[in-house]
Design a protein around this motif. Structure first.
Motif, PDB file in Angstrom:
ATOM      1  N   LEU A  57       0.833  -1.216   0.000  1.00 43.76           N
ATOM      2  CA  LEU A  57       0.000   0.000   0.000  1.00 43.76           C
ATOM      3  C   LEU A  57       0.861   1.256   0.000  1.00 43.76           C
ATOM      4  O   LEU A  57       0.581   2.230  -0.718  1.00 43.76           O
ATOM      5  N   CYS A  58       1.925   1.263   0.806  1.00 37.93           N
ATOM      6  CA  CYS A  58       2.813   2.428   0.849  1.00 37.93           C
ATOM      7  C   CYS A  58       3.502   2.626  -0.497  1.00 37.93           C
ATOM      8  O   CYS A  58       3.639   3.756  -0.991  1.00 37.93           O
ATOM      9  N   GLY A  59       3.945   1.517  -1.108  1.00 35.22           N
ATOM     10  CA  GLY A  59       4.594   1.623  -2.409  1.00 35.22           C
ATOM     11  C   GLY A  59       3.646   2.109  -3.483  1.00 35.22           C
ATOM     12  O   GLY A  59       3.989   2.970  -4.301  1.00 35.22           O
ATOM     13  N   ARG A  60       2.418   1.540  -3.482  1.00 36.95           N
ATOM     14  CA  ARG A  60       1.440   1.977  -4.494  1.00 36.95           C
ATOM     15  C   ARG A  60       1.084   3.459  -4.300  1.00 36.95           C
ATOM     16  O   ARG A  60       0.859   4.197  -5.268  1.00 36.95           O
ATOM     17  N   ILE A  65       1.250   9.199  -6.406  1.00 31.93           N
ATOM     18  CA  ILE A  65       1.653  10.616  -6.337  1.00 31.93           C
ATOM     19  C   ILE A  65       2.243  11.058  -7.663  1.00 31.93           C
ATOM     20  O   ILE A  65       1.908  12.123  -8.196  1.00 31.93           O
ATOM     21  N   SER A  66       3.139  10.219  -8.212  1.00 27.81           N
ATOM     22  CA  SER A  66       3.764  10.577  -9.496  1.00 27.81           C
ATOM     23  C   SER A  66       2.735  10.643 -10.609  1.00 27.81           C
ATOM     24  O   SER A  66       2.919  11.340 -11.609  1.00 27.81           O
ATOM     25  N   GLY A  67       1.609   9.930 -10.454  1.00 29.21           N
ATOM     26  CA  GLY A  67       0.534   9.983 -11.458  1.00 29.21           C
ATOM     27  C   GLY A  67      -0.489  11.059 -11.183  1.00 29.21           C
ATOM     28  O   GLY A  67      -1.468  11.196 -11.927  1.00 29.21           O
ATOM     29  N   GLY A  68      -0.298  11.813 -10.112  1.00 35.03           N
ATOM     30  CA  GLY A  68      -1.214  12.917  -9.804  1.00 35.03           C
ATOM     31  C   GLY A  68      -2.460  12.498  -9.060  1.00 35.03           C
ATOM     32  O   GLY A  68      -3.383  13.302  -8.895  1.00 35.03           O
ATOM     33  N   SER A  69      -2.521  11.247  -8.587  1.00 31.23           N
ATOM     34  CA  SER A  69      -3.712  10.759  -7.864  1.00 31.23           C
ATOM     35  C   SER A  69      -3.476  10.884  -6.353  1.00 31.23           C
ATOM     36  O   SER A  69      -3.310   9.885  -5.640  1.00 31.23           O
ATOM     37  N   ASN A  70      -3.444  12.112  -5.876  1.00 33.98           N
ATOM     38  CA  ASN A  70      -3.112  12.349  -4.467  1.00 33.98           C
ATOM     39  C   ASN A  70      -4.160  11.780  -3.520  1.00 33.98           C
ATOM     40  O   ASN A  70      -3.838  11.291  -2.432  1.00 33.98           O
ATOM     41  N   TYR A  71      -5.413  11.863  -3.922  1.00 31.41           N
ATOM     42  CA  TYR A  71      -6.491  11.352  -3.065  1.00 31.41           C
ATOM     43  C   TYR A  71      -6.343   9.843  -2.857  1.00 31.41           C
ATOM     44  O   TYR A  71      -6.462   9.329  -1.734  1.00 31.41           O
ATOM     45  N   THR A  73      -3.615   8.194  -3.084  1.00 27.00           N
ATOM     46  CA  THR A  73      -2.437   8.005  -2.230  1.00 27.00           C
ATOM     47  C   THR A  73      -2.834   8.051  -0.759  1.00 27.00           C
ATOM     48  O   THR A  73      -2.432   7.196   0.049  1.00 27.00           O
ATOM     49  N   ALA A  74      -3.637   9.074  -0.415  1.00 27.74           N
ATOM     50  CA  ALA A  74      -4.077   9.211   0.973  1.00 27.74           C
ATOM     51  C   ALA A  74      -4.890   7.990   1.404  1.00 27.74           C
ATOM     52  O   ALA A  74      -4.743   7.494   2.534  1.00 27.74           O
ATOM     53  N   LEU A  75      -5.733   7.493   0.520  1.00 26.21           N
ATOM     54  CA  LEU A  75      -6.521   6.300   0.856  1.00 26.21           C
ATOM     55  C   LEU A  75      -5.621   5.095   1.138  1.00 26.21           C
ATOM     56  O   LEU A  75      -5.868   4.312   2.070  1.00 26.21           O
ATOM     57  N   ASP A  76      -4.562   4.954   0.328  1.00 28.59           N
ATOM     58  CA  ASP A  76      -3.645   3.833   0.552  1.00 28.59           C
ATOM     59  C   ASP A  76      -2.992   3.923   1.924  1.00 28.59           C
ATOM     60  O   ASP A  76      -2.877   2.923   2.653  1.00 28.59           O
ATOM     61  N   TYR A  77      -2.570   5.123   2.300  1.00 25.84           N
ATOM     62  CA  TYR A  77      -1.867   5.263   3.579  1.00 25.84           C
ATOM     63  C   TYR A  77      -2.828   5.176   4.766  1.00 25.84           C
ATOM     64  O   TYR A  77      -2.447   4.682   5.841  1.00 25.84           O
TER      65      TYR A  77
END
Length: 672
Positions: A57-60, A65-71, A73-77
Motif C-alpha cells: 500500500l505504501c509503495g502503491r 503521487i507521481s501519477g497525480g492521484s493524491n487522493y 495516495t491518501a486512501l492507501d496510507y
C-alpha cells in the motif's frame, strides 16, 4: 535479481514479502509499471498478509503521487494505518527515500485536510473496512471520515513531531470525532511552541467558546485580531459543525455590538469590524445584519468604498433592503455624489419611507440640508419635465414623486417643501387635497407669494379668473420661471382667458400710471399667451415707463423675430420702437438700422413716430454721426445710404455737406 530467484524457487514461503520487496526495487529503478504489478498482487492476495500488504500500500501510494492521484495516495496510507500503524511508520522510514518523504507528508496533510472539509468524500460518515468480491480477488475498500483522517494525522505526527500542520490536522480530526478535550490539549501544546500562530488561535477560541469559557475565548480572538490574519478561518469553517459555526457567529456579533455601544474611537471600531468579519465568515460569507453594521463602521472610519462594497453585498441578495439602500445613499452623500445618493434614497423611500425619514433626521443639520436640497432639486426637475411634455410615463413616476414630496414635508417643514408637495398633488389631479394641504401649511390667506399663486391656480377651477390673475401677477413680478411652471397645470382655453383678463387689467393700470403693478399683469398675459406679440408690445411699453430698456428691448426683439404676415405699417412701428430703445441704451448704429427699415416699410408712419419721439432734429444728428463714421472708414455706400435716409427725416446742413463730400470722394465710381 535475488527477489526473482527466491520467487522462482519451488517453496512459496514469504511470497508476498518478496513481491513487496521486488516492487520497491522496481520503484527505485523507476520501473513504475513493474512495481505496480507486484504491489497489486500483494494487495489482491487472499487472505492478505498484513505486513506485506502495508508495504504494498505504501509503495502503491508513492506511485500514485507521481501519477497525480493524491487522493488515492491518501486512501492507501489510511488503509495501511488501519492495518498496523507501527508497521506503516517503519515502512515509510525504511523504504521511502528521504528526498521523497517531504512531498509525501505534504500530500497527505493536504488530502487529510480536504477530507475533513468534505471536499473529497462528502458521503463518508463512518470508517470501516469492507470486502468486495470481484471474480477470485478480494479488494480492500475504505470509507473515509474523521477517524480515518485521525489515524493518518497520527502517522504524520509520528514521522515529524515538530510539524505544526500535522498536529493541527490531528486536532481537527479529534474535534470532528467529538474528542474536544484532547483536541484542546494538542492545540495548547502547539500554541506554547508558537504563540502567534493564527490557525491555532482560531481553533482554540472556538473550543473555549464551546466549553463555555467566554472570557478565554475573547482573549484568544483579540490575539487573533492583533495578528490580523482572518483568512485562517476560511478552511476551519468547513471543519466546524453547524452549531459551533452559529455559536461563533452569534458571539462575534454580540461582541462587536458591545464594543460599539462603548467607545467610538477608531481602534474600538476597527476591533468591532474584525469581530463582525469573523461573524460573517462563520455565517458562510453572508450575514445581513453583520454586513450592514460593518458597512456603517467602515463609513465612520472614512473607508467609503469598502462600506459601499458591504452594502452592495446585501443589496445583491435583497435589492429592496431599506437599510442598505439608505446607508449606501448616505455614503454617496458623504462623497458628494449627488446622482447616486438621490437614486438610493429615493429607492429606499419607495420601499419604506417610515424607516428612512428617521435615519435622515439623525444626520447633522448640514447633511440634512444637503439631502433635502438634492431631493427637492431632483423632484422639481422631474415634475417640470413631466408637466412640460404632457407625457406622463404612468402613475408610478408621479407616485414616486408624491412619496418623496410627502417625506420632504416630514423631514423639514420648509415652505418650499409644502409648495412642492402641493404641486405634485395637483399634477396627480388631487386638487382638493392640494387645497387642503396648502391651507393647512400656510393658512386660508397665505402671505407667501408662491403659496398665493398656487391658491390662485386652484381658484381657476371655479372660474375665478380675476382673482387668479391678481395672485399670479404678483408671482410674475417675482419669479417668472415658477409662474411658467404653474401654467402647465392650466389647459389651453383657460390660459387664453387668463391672458385676456390679465392684459385688460394691465391696460387699466397703465392708464392710471401704476406701471409696476401693470408689469405683473402684462407678464402674466405674455406667459399665458405663449409670447403673444400684442402682449409683448404692451409689456415693452410698460417697461419703457419703468426705465427698464434692456428688458423692453428683448420683448421687441421677440416681436420682430416673429414678423411674418404682419402689415408693413405694423412692422414699421415695431422697428421704430426698437430703434428708440436702442438709442436709450446708446446703441446708435443699431438704432439707425431699425429706423431705416421703418422708413423703408412705411415712411409716413415712421416720420410721424419719429416726430413724436425722439424728435426729427435729434435723430438727424444721430444719422449724421453714424454716416460720418462710415465715411471715415471708407464705407462710402453705407454712408451714402444713411445720409439719404437722414435727409428724409430732416434737411440737415451737416448731412447735405456730407453728401457732397461723398460725391467728390466717389467721383471715379458710381455709388448708386
Amino acid at each position: 535479481d535475488i527477489c526473482e530467484q527466491l520467487l522462482a524457487a519451488e517453496q512459496s514461503t514469504y511470497h508476498n514479502t518478496l513481491l513487496a520487496l521486488r516492487g520497491f526495487c522496481s520503484l527505485h529503478a523507476q520501473d513504475h509499471h513493474g512495481a505496480l504489478q507486484d504491489f497489486q498482487r500483494v494487495i489482491e492476495h487472499d487472505p492478505p498478509h498484513p505486513n506485506s500488504c502495508i508495504k504494498a500500500l505504501c509503495g502503491r501510494g508513492l506511485i500514485r503521487i507521481s501519477g497525480g492521484s493524491n487522493y488515492l495516495t491518501a486512501l492507501d496510507y489510511i488503509t495501511a494505518c488501519q492495518l498496523k500503524l507501527e508497521e506503516t511508520i517503519f515502512t515509510i522510514k525504511s523504504y521511502v527515500p528521504w528526498n521523497q518523504r517531504g512531498l509525501l507528508l505534504k500530500v497527505l496533510q493536504e488530502e487529510g485536510q480536504m477530507m475533513l472539509q468534505k471536499k473529497r468524500y462528502p458521503g463518508g460518515s463512518s470508517v470501516s473496512f469492507q470486502k468486495k468480491q470481484t471474480g477470485l480477488c478480494t479488494f480492500l475498500t475504505l470509507k473515509v471520515d474523521a477517524p480515518g483522517v485521525f489515524q493518518l494525522a497520527s502517522l504524520l505526527v509520528e514521522l515529524d513531531s515538530s510539524d505544526e500542520a500535522s498536529r493541527i490536522l490531528c486536532a481537527d480530526a479529534l474535534y470532528q470525532m467529538g474528542r474536544g478535550e484532547e483536541a484542546h490539549k494538542m492545540l495548547s501544546l502547539a500554541l506554547s511552541r508558537n504563540p502567534q500562530r493564527a490557525p491555532v488561535l482560531a481553533r482554540l477560541a472556538l473550543l473555549q467558546l464551546k466549553r463555555g469559557f467566554v472570557h478565554d475565548g475573547n482573549q484568544l480572538l483579540k490575539r487573533l485580531i492583533r495578528i490580523g490574519d482572518s483568512s485562517c478561518l476560511l478552511p476551519i469553517l468547513d471543519i466546524f459543525q453547524d452549531e459551533d459555526r452559529k455559536l461563533l457567529q452569534s458571539h462575534c456579533r454580540w461582541r462587536a455590538l458591545a464594543i460599539l455601544k462603548g467607545k467610538q474611537e477608531a481602534a474600538a471600531i476597527k476591533e468591532a469590524i474584525a469581530h463582525l468579519s469573523f461573524a460573517i465568515l462563520a455565517a458562510g460569507g453572508y450575514a445581513e445584519d453583520c454586513l450592514l453594521t460593518r458597512a456603517r463602521c467602515y463609513g465612520r472610519l472614512g473607508q467609503m468604498k469598502t462600506a459601499i462594497f458591504d452594502f452592495n453585498a446585501v443589496l445583491k441578495e435583497n435589492p429592496r433592503n431599506v437599510q442598505a439602500l439608505s446607508g449606501r445613499g448616505f455614503v454617496h452623500l458623504a462623497l458628494r455624489q449627488q446622482k447616486e445618493a438621490v437614486q438610493d434614497l429615493l429607492s429606499a423611500l419607495k420601499v419604506e419611507a417610515g424607516a428612512v425619514i428617521p435615519a435622515i433626521l439623525c444626520l447633522k443639520p448640514e447633511a440634512q440640508g444637503l439631502v433635502t436640497g438634492w431631493l427637492l432639486q431632483h423632484g422639481r426637475a422631474a415634475l417640470t419635465q413631466l408637466m412640460a411634455t404632457k407625457d406622463l410615463p404612468g402613475e408610478e413616476t408621479l407616485g414616486d414623486l408624491l412619496t418623496m414630496a410627502k417625506a420632504l414635508t416630514k423631514i423639514c417643514r420648509a415652505a418650499q417643501h409644502h409648495i412642492f408637495y402641493t404641486d405634485v398633488l395637483m399634477a396627480n389631479g388631487r386638487h382638493q387635497e392640494a387645497l387642503k394641504h396648502l391651507q393647512e401649511a400656510f393658512g386660508p390667506c397665505p402671505a407667501e407669494d408662491f403659496a398665493r399663486a398656487r391658491l390662485a391656480l386652484l381658484q381657476l377651477q371655479s372660474r375665478n379668473m380675476a382673482g387668479a390673475a391678481a395672485q399670479l401677477s404678483v408671482l410674475a413680478r417675482r419669479d417668472e420661471k415658477d409662474l411658467a411652471f404653474l401654467l402647465n397645470f392650466v389647459d389651453t382655453k383657460q390660459q387664453q382667458h387668463l391672458a385676456q383678463a390679465a392684459a385688460q387689467e394691465g391696460k387699466v393700470l397703465m392708464k392710471n400710471h401704476h406701471h409696476e403693478q401693470a408689469l405683473g399683469y402684462l407678464s402674466l398675459a405674455v406667459l399665458a399667451s405663449r409670447d403673444s406679440p400684442r402682449y409683448l408690445r404692451r409689456r415693452a411699453a410698460c417697461l419703457v415707463h419703468l426705465k427698464k430698456h434692456e428688458k423692453a428691448l428683448k420683448d421687441m426683439a421677440k416681436v420682430i423675430q416673429g414678423h411674418g404676415c404682419n402689415s408693413p405699417k405694423t412692422r414699421a412701428g415695431d422697428h421704430c420702437c426698437q430703434g428708440f430703445l436702442l438709442l436709450a441704451l446708446a446703441q446708435e448704429e443699431a438704432a439707425v438700422q431699425h429706423y431705416m427699415q421703418a422708413l423703408q416699410l412705411d415712411e409716413p408712419l415712421a416720420l410721424g413716430t419719429i416726430t413724436n419721439c425722439p424728435g426729427r432734429e435729434s435723430l438727424t444728428k444721430t444719422f449724421h454721426k453714424i454716416a460720418q463714421c462710415n465715411f471715415e472708414k471708407q464705407r462710402y455706400e453705407e454712408a451714402w445710404k444713411i445720409t439719404d435716409y437722414g435727409l428724409k427725416i430732416g434737411k440737415s446742413s451737416e448731412l447735405q455737406k456730407l453728401k457732397a463730400r461723398l460725391k467728390r470722394e466717389a467721383s471715379s465710381c458710381s455709388i448708386h
